[in-house]
Write an enzyme that holds these catalytic residues in place. Structure first.
Site, PDB file in Angstrom:
ATOM      1  N   ALA A   1       0.846  -1.197   0.000  1.00 26.21           N
ATOM      2  CA  ALA A   1       0.000   0.000   0.000  1.00 26.21           C
ATOM      3  C   ALA A   1       0.875   1.238   0.000  1.00 26.21           C
ATOM      4  O   ALA A   1       1.992   1.226   0.526  1.00 26.21           O
ATOM      5  CB  ALA A   1      -0.929   0.012   1.225  1.00 26.21           C
ATOM      6  N   ASP A   2       0.358   2.291  -0.599  1.00 34.10           N
ATOM      7  CA  ASP A   2       1.078   3.556  -0.581  1.00 34.10           C
ATOM      8  C   ASP A   2       0.098   4.704  -0.763  1.00 34.10           C
ATOM      9  O   ASP A   2      -1.062   4.494  -1.133  1.00 34.10           O
ATOM     10  CB  ASP A   2       2.161   3.617  -1.656  1.00 34.10           C
ATOM     11  CG  ASP A   2       3.354   4.455  -1.210  1.00 34.10           C
ATOM     12  OD1 ASP A   2       3.178   5.676  -1.030  1.00 34.10           O
ATOM     13  OD2 ASP A   2       4.449   3.894  -1.036  1.00 34.10           O
TER      14      ASP A   2
END
Length: 205
Positions: A81-82
């Site tokens: 995730a980012d």
């Protein structure tokens, strides 16, 4: 006892983010963490060269994190995730120190900005699910004194946030309006993630 997470091994989060881990555990998922170990700025530079927009950049970073850990653990379900902060066409990063945090908050004060959060699930070194959501935040006008007071109250935790604020804490005082899902603002699109895990047969509910 009822079991929600169906795979034999826990979900492997390609991150050491306490915030993302807390979100996942609060949703009842069985989770372990491992740092992705990628050069995020190099990925970003390559993405800019390819002409990727900020939402696509968030997706690329999430995918590269997931793939890096998935290659090391091909038998596991890996989550990367980012989050990318976009303000008037510029991408902002986590501030390096208090002075940078002050400058960043001053730049955001009185303006709207967008948080693009993306996730990727990988198995066997292959991305099997990708998803993203965005939230729009409007920061109220702030004086230098107000910014300094906020930084005093919030402490060094501001350096862990891409916008130099944590909405779940003192950062809420900086805003006039917030449009978007809370988990998106915290850097993990939780509802799309749960839908993707159900598609993969990882959740009993």
């Amino acid at each position: 006892m009822p079991v929600l997470w169906t795979p034999s091994e826990k979900l492997l989060l390609a991150s050491t983010s306490v915030t993302r881990l807390t979100l996942l555990v609060s949703a009842g998922l069985s989770v372990e963490t491992q740092a992705a170990g990628i050069d995020e700025r190099a990925v970003e530079a390559a993405s800019v060269h390819e002409g990727l927009d900020p939402p696509s950049l968030a997706g690329r970073l999430a995918m590269e994190k997931a793939l890096a850990v998935s290659r090391r653990h091909p038998e596991r379900v890996v989550l990367g995730a980012d989050q990318v902060l976009e303000c008037e066409g510029r991408v902002l990063h986590k501030p390096a120190d208090r002075a940078a945090a002050h400058a960043q908050l001053k730049a955001l004060a009185g303006r709207r900005h967008v948080l693009h959060s993306a996730g990727c699930l990988a198995i066997g070194g292959t991305a099997v699910e990708r998803f993203a959501t965005s939230a729009v935040l409007t920061m109220r006008p702030l004086t230098d004194a107000a910014i300094d007071l906020y930084l005093d109250l919030a402490g060094p935790d501001v350096l862990r946030s891409v916008g130099a604020y944590q909405l779940e804490g003192f950062g809420i005082h900086l805003f006039e309006a917030v449009e978007g899902d809370h988990s998106t603002i915290l850097g993990l699109p939780l509802l799309p993630l749960l839908a993707a895990l159900r598609r993969l047969g990882c959740l009993a509910l």
